[in-house]
Design a protein around this motif. Structure first.
Motif, mmCIF file in Angstrom:
data_model
loop_
_atom_site.group_PDB
_atom_site.id
_atom_site.type_symbol
_atom_site.label_atom_id
_atom_site.label_comp_id
_atom_site.label_asym_id
_atom_site.label_seq_id
_atom_site.Cartn_x
_atom_site.Cartn_y
_atom_site.Cartn_z
ATOM 1 N N LEU A 45 -47.718 -22.628 51.776
ATOM 2 C CA LEU A 45 -47.095 -21.698 50.821
ATOM 3 C C LEU A 45 -47.463 -22.084 49.389
ATOM 4 N N GLY A 46 -47.522 -23.391 49.118
ATOM 5 C CA GLY A 46 -47.933 -23.855 47.789
ATOM 6 C C GLY A 46 -49.356 -23.425 47.480
ATOM 7 N N MET A 47 -50.229 -23.535 48.488
ATOM 8 C CA MET A 47 -51.625 -23.120 48.300
ATOM 9 C C MET A 47 -51.720 -21.626 48.012
ATOM 10 N N PHE A 48 -51.047 -20.824 48.837
ATOM 11 C CA PHE A 48 -51.196 -19.371 48.697
ATOM 12 C C PHE A 48 -50.484 -18.843 47.450
ATOM 13 N N ALA A 49 -49.360 -19.464 47.100
ATOM 14 C CA ALA A 49 -48.705 -19.071 45.848
ATOM 15 C C ALA A 49 -49.666 -19.292 44.683
ATOM 16 N N LEU A 105 -44.393 -9.686 40.842
ATOM 17 C CA LEU A 105 -43.509 -10.804 41.183
ATOM 18 C C LEU A 105 -42.213 -10.280 41.799
ATOM 19 N N ILE A 106 -41.630 -9.259 41.168
ATOM 20 C CA ILE A 106 -40.374 -8.696 41.679
ATOM 21 C C ILE A 106 -40.597 -8.096 43.079
ATOM 22 N N ALA A 107 -41.738 -7.420 43.247
ATOM 23 C CA ALA A 107 -42.044 -6.836 44.563
ATOM 24 C C ALA A 107 -42.185 -7.937 45.617
ATOM 25 N N GLY A 108 -42.871 -9.019 45.269
ATOM 26 C CA GLY A 108 -43.057 -10.126 46.213
ATOM 27 C C GLY A 108 -41.733 -10.783 46.564
ATOM 28 N N ILE A 109 -40.875 -10.950 45.550
ATOM 29 C CA ILE A 109 -39.552 -11.545 45.805
ATOM 30 C C ILE A 109 -38.742 -10.608 46.708
ATOM 31 N N GLY A 110 -38.867 -9.292 46.454
ATOM 32 C CA GLY A 110 -38.167 -8.307 47.288
ATOM 33 C C GLY A 110 -38.583 -8.408 48.746
ATOM 34 N N LEU A 111 -39.884 -8.599 48.957
ATOM 35 C CA LEU A 111 -40.397 -8.747 50.328
ATOM 36 C C LEU A 111 -39.840 -10.034 50.949
ATOM 37 N N GLY A 112 -39.814 -11.092 50.158
ATOM 38 C CA GLY A 112 -39.253 -12.368 50.634
ATOM 39 C C GLY A 112 -37.789 -12.220 51.012
ATOM 40 N N ILE A 113 -37.048 -11.442 50.214
ATOM 41 C CA ILE A 113 -35.623 -11.215 50.500
ATOM 42 C C ILE A 113 -35.459 -10.482 51.832
ATOM 43 N N ALA A 114 -36.353 -9.515 52.087
ATOM 44 C CA ALA A 114 -36.283 -8.789 53.360
ATOM 45 C C ALA A 114 -36.460 -9.764 54.528
ATOM 46 N N PHE A 115 -37.377 -10.712 54.378
ATOM 47 C CA PHE A 115 -37.559 -11.708 55.445
ATOM 48 C C PHE A 115 -36.328 -12.607 55.567
ATOM 49 N N LEU A 116 -35.761 -13.026 54.424
ATOM 50 C CA LEU A 116 -34.563 -13.876 54.464
ATOM 51 C C LEU A 116 -33.423 -13.148 55.173
ATOM 52 N N ARG A 117 -33.270 -11.868 54.872
ATOM 53 C CA ARG A 117 -32.192 -11.087 55.492
ATOM 54 C C ARG A 117 -32.406 -10.946 56.996
ATOM 55 N N SER A 118 -33.680 -10.964 57.416
ATOM 56 C CA SER A 118 -33.946 -10.778 58.845
ATOM 57 C C SER A 118 -33.917 -12.112 59.595
ATOM 58 N N GLY A 157 -45.021 -14.216 44.367
ATOM 59 C CA GLY A 157 -43.572 -14.007 44.469
ATOM 60 C C GLY A 157 -43.080 -14.186 45.899
ATOM 61 N N LEU A 158 -43.861 -13.669 46.856
ATOM 62 C CA LEU A 158 -43.482 -13.807 48.262
ATOM 63 C C LEU A 158 -43.522 -15.287 48.682
ATOM 64 N N ALA A 159 -44.610 -15.966 48.325
ATOM 65 C CA ALA A 159 -44.770 -17.366 48.754
ATOM 66 C C ALA A 159 -43.692 -18.259 48.115
ATOM 67 N N PHE A 160 -43.403 -18.037 46.834
ATOM 68 C CA PHE A 160 -42.357 -18.841 46.179
ATOM 69 C C PHE A 160 -40.987 -18.578 46.824
ATOM 70 N N THR A 161 -40.717 -17.311 47.133
ATOM 71 C CA THR A 161 -39.426 -16.979 47.741
ATOM 72 C C THR A 161 -39.298 -17.605 49.129
ATOM 73 N N LEU A 162 -40.391 -17.542 49.904
ATOM 74 C CA LEU A 162 -40.352 -18.144 51.245
ATOM 75 C C LEU A 162 -40.174 -19.659 51.160
ATOM 76 N N ALA A 163 -40.617 -20.253 50.044
ATOM 77 C CA ALA A 163 -40.510 -21.714 49.888
ATOM 78 C C ALA A 163 -39.205 -22.125 49.199
ATOM 79 N N VAL A 184 -51.014 -14.270 55.928
ATOM 80 C CA VAL A 184 -50.411 -15.544 56.357
ATOM 81 C C VAL A 184 -48.912 -15.551 56.041
ATOM 82 N N CYS A 185 -48.549 -15.135 54.819
ATOM 83 C CA CYS A 185 -47.134 -15.165 54.427
ATOM 84 C C CYS A 185 -46.299 -14.190 55.251
ATOM 85 N N VAL A 186 -46.858 -13.012 55.550
ATOM 86 C CA VAL A 186 -46.108 -12.036 56.355
ATOM 87 C C VAL A 186 -45.916 -12.573 57.774
ATOM 88 N N VAL A 187 -46.961 -13.192 58.338
ATOM 89 C CA VAL A 187 -46.823 -13.783 59.679
ATOM 90 C C VAL A 187 -45.743 -14.866 59.655
#
Lengths: 367, 73
Positions: free
Chosen positions: A98-102, A134-147, A290-296, A354-357
C-alpha cells in the motif's frame, strides 16, 4: 505539560497543528525548499530514495530532515506521554504494498495530501483535481471499510521492534551530515553511496537544522493531536466527526495567508512549481493515493508519526513508500513538470487493481 | 441479567475502533456497551463519538496499557 497534552488531544489540537504546518511550510519554502513543497511526505521520501541511490533521477536526491524530524518528534511525544507502544503483525507485507502504490499515485499528481493542500494554498489550481481525486479515493476506501475490510490486529512487540524506525531515522541523519562518498567515476560524477542533487528540486532545501527542528516540532504536535490529512476527510464522511477536518482547513487558511504575506501566492494553472496541468491524471493519481492511504489507516504523515510511536507496521508502510519512490523514478511512472511519466497511467491502473482486490479480500481472520 | 456486549478493538487501525463502536451503539440504541481499546487515539475517538451520541462514558485502565470503556445510555 499534561495541560498542553490535554489541549492538543482536544478539538483544538488538529487546528493548532494545522496552523503550525500552514505557517511553517511556506516559511520553509522561503528558506530554500522547492515551491509549494514546504512539507511533502511523498516528495521527501522520493528525495531520500534518490539520495540512497534507489533511483538515479539526479534532480530529486536529498535526505530531507523534515521526515527524520517527524518520526523523532512523534517518538519524543510518545515517550513523554507514555504512548510509545511497540507493535506489529497487522498485515505488514500488505502495508508495504500500500505504501508503494500510494506513492505511485501521489507521484503521478506530484504530491501527497499535505502538498495537495499546500499547492492549493499557493494558488496552484491543478491541486483542485488532485484533492477531488483524493476525496474520491478516500470515498472508495470508506466503501471497503463499511463492507468489512480490515488489515487485522497488531500485537504488542518487543521494545526493540519499536526502536527500528527511529534508529533508521537517526542513521539517515548521520548519512545526511557525513554524506559519505566512495569516489568519482571517469566522468567525475560521484558514485555514491549517498547522492545529493546539485540542480533541481533536490538541490533546494532549507538549512538542515531549521528543517530538522520544524520537523520535530510538527511531529510532536501531530502525535498528540492525531493530525491526519486523510483521516480528516474519512472521519467527516464515515463518522460525521469533523475534528481532523478542521485541522486541514486551518492548514489551508494559514498557508494561504502566509503565502500571501511572503509573496508566494501565484494563482493559476500554468507554470506552477513542480506540477503539471494534466487534470485527468492529477485526479487519477490521487484516487489511487487516497484509496491506498485509507486502506492503510492514515495519510503518509500519520504513518510517520505512528512509526515514531513504535508501530512497526506503519514503519513498513514508510519503507514501502521509499522503495516505491525508487521504482517510480526508475520505471518512469513519476510525473514531471512536462506531464505524467510514460508509464504513470499504467502504474495507476495496476495500483487500482491491486488496491481493489485487497479491498475486497482483506478481512480480519477469526480465531 | 443481560450479558454486556463487548466490542474488542484492540490492535485495529483507524478508523475501525470508532467505526465498530458507532455500528454497535446504533444497533443497541440504549443499554450498556463495553469497548476495549489499546491506543490513545482509539480511546479519544471512541469516547468522543459516544459522548456526541449521548452515551455516558467511564474508563477503566487495564493491564498492558489497554483500556475498558463502558458506555451507558
Amino acid at each position: 505539560m499534561s495541560s498542553i497534552s490535554r489541549f492538543l488531544t482536544s478539538r483544538w489540537g488538529p487546528i493548532i497543528t494545522g496552523i503550525v504546518v500552514g505557517v511553517l511550510a511556506p516559511v520553509l519554502v522561503k528558506l530554500g525548499n522547492p515551491g509549494n513543497m514546504g512539507v511533502c511526505v511523498v516528495c521527501f521520501n522520493r528525495d531520500i530514495a534518490g539520495a540512497l541511490g534507489l533511483h538515479r533521477a539526479g534532480v530529486v536526491q536529498y535526505i530531507r530532515p523534515e521526515i527524520i524530524g517527524f518520526v523523532l518528534g512523534a517518538l519524543i511525544a510518545a515517550l513523554l506521554f507514555r504512548e510509545f507502544k511497540p507493535r506489529t503483525g497487522s498485515a505488514p507485507l500488505v502495508r508495504f504494498l500500500l505504501g508503494m502504490f500510494a506513492t505511485f499515485g501521489a507521484l503521478v499528481f506530484l504530491g501527497c495530501p499535505w502538498r495537495a493542500y499546500l499547492r492549493l494554498a499557493g494558488g496552484d489550481w491543478n491541486a483542485i483535481f488532485g484533492i477531488l481525486g483524493l476525496i474520491a479515493g478516500i470515498g472508495l476506501g470508506i466503501a471497503f471499510l463499511r463492507s468489512g475490510y480490515s488489515l487485522g490486529r497488531s500485537r504488542p512487540a518487543p521494545k526493540a521492534v519499536g526502536w527500528v524506525m527511529p534508529a533508521i531515522m537517526v542513521t539517515l541523519l548521520v548519512l545526511l551530515i557525513v554524506a559519505p562518498q566512495f569516489g568519482r567515476d571517469a566522468g567525475g560524477n560521484p558514485i555514491g553511496p549517498i547522492f545529493f542533487s546539485t540542480t533541481g528540486p533536490g538541490s533546494q532545501h532549507a538549512p538542515l537544522l531549521i528543517a530538522l527542528v520544524v520537523g520535530v516540532f510538527i511531529g510532536f504536535l501531530a502525535q498528540r493531536s492525531r493530525f491526519c490529512t486523510v483521516g480528516a476527510v474519512r472521519d467527516a464522511i464515515l463518522l460525521r466527526d469533523s475534528r481532523l477536518l478542521y485541522g486541514v482547513l486551518a492548514l489551508l487558511v494559514a498557508a494561504f495567508v502566509t503565502n500571501v504575506i511572503l509573496g508566494q501566492f501565484h494563482p493559476g494553472f500554468e507554470k506552477q512549481p513542480i506540477a503539471h496541468t494534466d487534470g485527468w491524471w492529477n485526479f487519477g493519481g490521487m484516487v489511487l493515493a487516497g484509496l491506498a492511504f485509507t486502506l492503510a489507516g492514515g495519510c503518509p504523515g500519520r504513518q510517520l508519526f505512528l512509526a515514531g510511536e513504535g508501530d512497526a507496521d506503519s514503519g513498513l508502510f514508510v519503507i514501502g513508500m521509499i522503495v516505491g519512490a525508487g521504482f517510480a523514478h526508475s520505471y518512469s511512472t513519476a510525473s514531471s513538470a512536462a506531464g505524467p511519466g510514460v508509464f504513470g497511467p499504467f502504474a495507476v491502473i495496476v495500483g487500482m487493481i491491486v488496491c481493489v482486490v485487497l479491498g475486497f479480500t482483506m478481512r480480519e481472520s477469526k480465531g | 441479567m443481560n450479558e454486556i456486549k463487548t466490542v474488542d478493538t484492540r490492535g485495529l487501525s483507524c478508523p475501525q475502533p470508532a467505526m465498530l463502536t458507532r455500528q454497535a451503539i446504533q444497533k443497541l440504541d440504549n443499554g450498556t456497551l463495553e469497548v476495549l481499546v489499546d491506543s490513545g487515539t482509539a480511546r479519544e475517538n471512541v469516547s468522543r463519538l459516544a459522548k456526541n451520541a449521548g452515551w455516558a462514558v467511564t474508563m477503566e485502565e487495564q493491564p498492558e496499557g489497554s483500556c475498558r470503556i463502558v458506555l451507558k445510555k
